[in-house]
Design a protein around this motif. Structure first.
Motif, PDB file in Angstrom:
ATOM      1  N   THR A  53     -51.137  38.858   7.599  1.00 19.01           N
ATOM      2  CA  THR A  53     -50.578  40.363   7.016  1.00 19.01           C
ATOM      3  C   THR A  53     -50.345  40.182   5.518  1.00 19.01           C
ATOM      4  N   ARG A  54     -50.152  38.604   6.089  1.00 19.68           N
ATOM      5  CA  ARG A  54     -49.423  38.889   3.939  1.00 19.68           C
ATOM      6  C   ARG A  54     -48.542  39.132   3.363  1.00 19.68           C
ATOM      7  N   ILE A  55     -48.068  39.593   4.321  1.00 20.68           N
ATOM      8  CA  ILE A  55     -46.643  39.909   4.452  1.00 20.68           C
ATOM      9  C   ILE A  55     -45.694  38.751   4.899  1.00 20.68           C
ATOM     10  N   ARG A  84     -48.193  37.915  -1.420  1.00 23.61           N
ATOM     11  CA  ARG A  84     -47.988  38.892  -0.365  1.00 23.61           C
ATOM     12  C   ARG A  84     -46.578  39.190  -0.856  1.00 23.61           C
TER      13      ARG A  84
ATOM     14  N   LEU B  87     -40.954  47.900   2.157  1.00 20.03           N
ATOM     15  CA  LEU B  87     -41.808  46.768   1.922  1.00 20.03           C
ATOM     16  C   LEU B  87     -40.878  47.055   0.231  1.00 20.03           C
ATOM     17  N   ARG B 108     -51.850  48.658   1.136  1.00 19.99           N
ATOM     18  CA  ARG B 108     -51.265  48.072   2.680  1.00 19.99           C
ATOM     19  C   ARG B 108     -51.511  49.033   3.213  1.00 19.99           C
TER      20      ARG B 108
END
Lengths: 324, 324
Positions: A53-55, A84, B87, B108
């Motif tokens: 997810t690159r989170i 990220r 986020l 995203r």
DNA sequence: TTCCGGCGGGTAATCGTTTTCCCGTAAAAC
DNA sequence: GTTTTACGGGAAAACGATTACCCGCCGGAA
């Protein structure tokens, strides 16, 4: 978009990602079509397909605490550099909430987790669960057992420097106002304090006041210390929040710092330089901590590598709250 | 998991989500299978299918600024109550970085965006782009034009209360130390200040010092004011960070507050109560702001509804930095 | 001329869900 | 006793990308 460029979806994907060669002509057409249609790859689909997810998730005991704020800021910045994003959660100093937040982050398939566990024992299951499914690093605080990598400051060294400084400046009776030893830092700093004092002949522990890492606890401790009518020569605080509250209340009570009593803190939050008098404190190298944490998150090549503990050395920042 | 329960995938999904009735027997078996296998739905797949990530993006000029920290904390808390995550992005007061972060969040597929645009004009494209694809609300600051909903404090009222208070306490010559009017709050507060002073016969503007919303700017302004050898009766600061720096420097210069000069701030960050003397300031009802923002994010039923502006009233908190 | 290799492109499987559509059965209605 | 209706369950399409696999073409070598 692929249709607009007159190629197949696969080719379009390849043209954009560059993961396989395409003819310049095709590359051009795809590029143009993408721009014209303002195409944006859907990262959710990419995540599903690519399993990444690159989170990165992050859980701290309190966003409002300036120290954690610094850490969050630094981690966010380092992450942004590598494309990220940071999913931020606040556990509100409650292991139950913390566990829920960790679980939520795991379900979101975060690529990694940075956590400051609020309790050294109660947080164990959450941290362990996280570690089982994603690269996890504990920051600042850690839980019992070698569960995950950890990066933080060398508390022992920091406390030692502070105590040495206070003793050098002539303090004999030193009090400690810190956090209740449920969190690891609180415990470690207290123990380090005891050892540091014991190691210095002529220096004794005047008092211990354990609570939470809050301004309010600092104020309360100051009131109690003052009410006891028997101030120590110096007070070492478990963090700067406590020190700030303590300074405030001492001043309100007419106690002169550092003439009557020296005060030192821990962390060096931005506000430490602004108190009156400015606070002598142990500075945590936050950017460096963040960088290390992000590095550990990314770079665990050996999966069964034993957890490592990175303790960077803090430096004592001497300001005016400790007597010359 | 479905296989383990002896049913089809569809049925398992229904049993867990409860979005359609299943026989108790089946519900039971699925439940048990899920527990035994420790099944966790993959939220990425859910997001892809359901077109909703249950993630809200947030972009602020600086995570480190205590006021934004408060906001982030409050929004995160409200979001957590409804199973959504935050986020978090930091634009570092730079419209270019801000635009990149907004774009990243949109890619995203965030369900909504909360943004405090750093510049009233340079941030327009980013905000507009965001508003085109997701529910967006501006918080605290806003950009020119009716681009999105906004929630913030009634700056005019806040400044008015502060000026009225200073005037009541006898101030005649009042200075303003605020932010450069690139951000909306900076401009609005400055204009409100001018109007409020103009509306009061006998009261005049002693000086204006415009910079950024930082402690450093407050310090600089204090030095300049002091160097000019002609202190005003009172100083109103554009935010508390400035006020804190200003107080610090005034004290260092031996100026007595509030005897020589009164000082008032704006925001009521946690630290405002801890300065010496404690800071009189305009309190922003942060939890309320956050709640409104989250509500707007969720509840835009009429898609073509004109953008609304919610300005909640601040209250003046009178402490010791203004003369009695 | 034939064969082979490489390269660029397309087809379709895949990631893990939700949901639409359909089907069979059993109960209800007549 | 027959026809409807309701309801629970399954097969399969979709969400939007990446990529394994295949295929045709072109150039060079035999």
């Amino acid at each position: 978009m692929a249709r607009r460029a007159g190629v197949s979806i696969a080719t379009a994907s390849r043209a954009l990602s560059g993961r396989r060669r395409v003819t310049p002509d095709v590359a051009d057409r795809v590029q143009r079509a993408a721009e014209e249609l303002d195409y944006r790859p859907n990262t959710v689909a990419q995540a599903l397909r690519g399993q990444s997810t690159r989170i990165v998730g992050m859980v701290v005991p309190g966003i409002g605490d300036p120290f954690f704020t610094q850490i969050v800021e630094a981690v966010e910045h380092d992450l942004a550099g590598s494309g990220r994003e940071l999913l931020l959660c606040d556990s509100r100093h409650d292991p139950a909430i913390e566990a829920r937040r960790v679980r939520a982050l795991l379900e979101r398939q975060v690529d990694g987790l940075v956590i400051t566990p609020c309790d050294a024992t109660a947080s164990v299951p959450a941290v362990r669960e996280a570690a089982r499914s994603v690269p996890t690093v504990q920051m600042d605080r850690y839980v019992e057992g070698d569960v995950t990598d950890w990066v933080g400051v060398d508390d022992e060294s920091g406390v030692n420097q502070a105590v040495a400084h206070l003793a050098d400046r002539g303090a004999r009776r030193v009090a400690f106002v810190g956090g209740a030893p449920a969190g690891s830092t609180a415990r470690v700093r207290l123990e380090a304090f005891e050892r540091a004092v014991a190691a210095r002949p002529g220096v004794t522990v005047a008092a211990r006041a354990l609570g939470d890492f809050s301004v309010e606890h600092g104020r309360r401790a100051a009131r109690e210390l003052h009410a006891s009518g028997d101030l120590p020569d110096a007070i070492l605080c478990g963090n700067d929040q406590i020190a700030v509250g303590l300074l405030r209340e001492l001043r309100a009570a007419g106690v002169r710092v550092p003439a009557d009593v020296s005060v030192a803190g821990f962390d060096d939050i931005g506000y430490a330089a602004l108190t009156d008098p400015p606070l002598t404190t142990v500075r945590q190298p936050v950017p460096q901590l963040a960088t290390e944490a992000v590095r550990l998150l990314t770079a665990p090549p050996a999966p069964a590598r034993p957890p490592c503990r990175i303790a960077v050395s803090p430096t004592l920042v001497i300001r005016a709250s400790t007597s010359p």
